[in-house]
Every structure is written in structure tokens, then in C-alpha cells.
Design a protein around this motif. Structure first.
Motif, PDB file in Angstrom:
ATOM      1  N   GLU A  44      30.907  16.490   6.249  1.00  0.00           N
ATOM      2  CA  GLU A  44      31.187  15.756   5.013  1.00  0.00           C
ATOM      3  C   GLU A  44      31.658  14.323   5.290  1.00  0.00           C
ATOM      4  N   ASP A  45      32.332  14.121   6.412  1.00  0.00           N
ATOM      5  CA  ASP A  45      32.764  12.776   6.775  1.00  0.00           C
ATOM      6  C   ASP A  45      31.599  11.898   7.220  1.00  0.00           C
ATOM      7  N   ASP A  46      30.706  12.466   8.039  1.00  0.00           N
ATOM      8  CA  ASP A  46      29.597  11.628   8.487  1.00  0.00           C
ATOM      9  C   ASP A  46      28.591  11.374   7.371  1.00  0.00           C
ATOM     10  N   VAL A  47      28.400  12.337   6.475  1.00  0.00           N
ATOM     11  CA  VAL A  47      27.503  12.100   5.341  1.00  0.00           C
ATOM     12  C   VAL A  47      28.094  11.036   4.420  1.00  0.00           C
ATOM     13  N   ALA A  48      29.406  11.099   4.166  1.00  0.00           N
ATOM     14  CA  ALA A  48      30.058  10.083   3.326  1.00  0.00           C
ATOM     15  C   ALA A  48      29.941   8.701   3.967  1.00  0.00           C
ATOM     16  N   MET A  49      30.149   8.641   5.274  1.00  0.00           N
ATOM     17  CA  MET A  49      30.027   7.363   5.981  1.00  0.00           C
ATOM     18  C   MET A  49      28.598   6.832   5.895  1.00  0.00           C
ATOM     19  N   ALA A  50      27.631   7.713   6.103  1.00  0.00           N
ATOM     20  CA  ALA A  50      26.230   7.293   6.057  1.00  0.00           C
ATOM     21  C   ALA A  50      25.849   6.815   4.661  1.00  0.00           C
ATOM     22  N   LYS A  51      26.315   7.515   3.643  1.00  0.00           N
ATOM     23  CA  LYS A  51      26.042   7.081   2.269  1.00  0.00           C
ATOM     24  C   LYS A  51      26.643   5.698   2.020  1.00  0.00           C
ATOM     25  N   GLN A  52      27.835   5.456   2.541  1.00  0.00           N
ATOM     26  CA  GLN A  52      28.463   4.152   2.357  1.00  0.00           C
ATOM     27  C   GLN A  52      27.668   3.065   3.069  1.00  0.00           C
ATOM     28  N   VAL A  53      27.176   3.363   4.259  1.00  0.00           N
ATOM     29  CA  VAL A  53      26.333   2.402   4.979  1.00  0.00           C
ATOM     30  C   VAL A  53      25.103   2.068   4.139  1.00  0.00           C
ATOM     31  N   LEU A  54      24.466   3.108   3.580  1.00  0.00           N
ATOM     32  CA  LEU A  54      23.284   2.885   2.754  1.00  0.00           C
ATOM     33  C   LEU A  54      23.622   2.078   1.508  1.00  0.00           C
ATOM     34  N   LEU A  55      24.765   2.377   0.897  1.00  0.00           N
ATOM     35  CA  LEU A  55      25.214   1.588  -0.266  1.00  0.00           C
ATOM     36  C   LEU A  55      25.403   0.129   0.112  1.00  0.00           C
ATOM     37  N   ASP A  56      26.090  -0.098   1.229  1.00  0.00           N
ATOM     38  CA  ASP A  56      26.354  -1.466   1.686  1.00  0.00           C
ATOM     39  C   ASP A  56      25.064  -2.228   1.981  1.00  0.00           C
ATOM     40  N   MET A  57      24.041  -1.495   2.395  1.00  0.00           N
ATOM     41  CA  MET A  57      22.757  -2.124   2.713  1.00  0.00           C
ATOM     42  C   MET A  57      21.835  -2.217   1.497  1.00  0.00           C
ATOM     43  N   GLY A  58      22.296  -1.701   0.359  1.00  0.00           N
ATOM     44  CA  GLY A  58      21.461  -1.715  -0.836  1.00  0.00           C
ATOM     45  C   GLY A  58      20.391  -0.644  -0.836  1.00  0.00           C
ATOM     46  N   LEU A  59      20.591   0.416  -0.066  1.00  0.00           N
ATOM     47  CA  LEU A  59      19.601   1.480   0.066  1.00  0.00           C
ATOM     48  C   LEU A  59      20.099   2.791  -0.538  1.00  0.00           C
ATOM     49  N   ALA A  60      21.027   2.713  -1.468  1.00  0.00           N
ATOM     50  CA  ALA A  60      21.687   3.893  -2.028  1.00  0.00           C
ATOM     51  C   ALA A  60      20.761   4.962  -2.586  1.00  0.00           C
ATOM     52  N   PRO A  61      19.620   4.633  -3.204  1.00  0.00           N
ATOM     53  CA  PRO A  61      18.788   5.705  -3.746  1.00  0.00           C
ATOM     54  C   PRO A  61      18.329   6.712  -2.690  1.00  0.00           C
ATOM     55  N   HIS A  62      18.399   6.344  -1.418  1.00  0.00           N
ATOM     56  CA  HIS A  62      17.917   7.212  -0.354  1.00  0.00           C
ATOM     57  C   HIS A  62      19.015   8.065   0.263  1.00  0.00           C
TER      58      HIS A  62
END
Length: 85
Positions: A44-62
Motif C-alpha cells: 500500500e505504501d509503494d502503490v501510494a508513492m507510485a500514484k503520487q509520482v504519476l500525479l506529479d507527472m500529470g499521468l494520474a489516469p494511469h
């Protein structure tokens, strides 16, 4: 003769430049996520971190696809008797 299946067809918005951009952004996101993964992280920590990275990169839909891939990889490792990494 090859007949394209519906899953293989591209839509009207497809461009080669768009595909190359998606490939570059995917590789950049994977590198950014990999650089932040640490031994002992909970899923759950690594998925949350990865989602945040994607959000920061503007790739949140993925972000949802990331979790699905992670879960499939874990399930395959367990079935193969290798446990979780």
C-alpha cells in the motif's frame, strides 16, 4: 493476410508522435518510481508513492493500471513459490 482485431486497432486520435511521447513518459515514470522503492516497503505504501509520482507527472489516469499490474505480479510470484519480493 492479417485481419486486425478490434483490440489492435487505433482510434482517430492516434499519432506516431503521441505514441512516442507515451513511451517516453512511461519510461520516465518507471524510472522515477523505481528510484523511490525501498526494501521493506508495504504494497500500500509503494502503490501510494507510485500514484503520487504519476500525479506529479500529470499521468494520474494511469494510476489504477499500476496497482493492477502490481497485484498480478505478486500473485504470480506466490503461485510460483517465490513469495513476495
Amino acid at each position: 493476410m492479417h485481419i486486425a482485431l478490434d483490440a489492435e486497432r487505433v482510434g482517430p486520435a492516434y499519432t506516431e508522435d503521441g505514441m512516442l511521447l507515451a513511451r517516453r513518459e512511461t519510461r520516465e515514470a518507471l524510472a522515477a518510481i523505481a528510484a523511490r522503492i525501498r526494501p521493506g516497503m508495504l504494497e500500500e505504501d509503494d502503490v501510494a508513492m507510485a500514484k503520487q509520482v504519476l500525479l506529479d507527472m500529470g499521468l494520474a489516469p494511469h494510476a489504477r493500471a499500476l496497482w493492477a499490474q502490481h497485484a498480478q505480479t505478486d500473485a504470480a510470484r506466490i503461485r510460483a513459490g517465490r513469495g513476495l519480493a
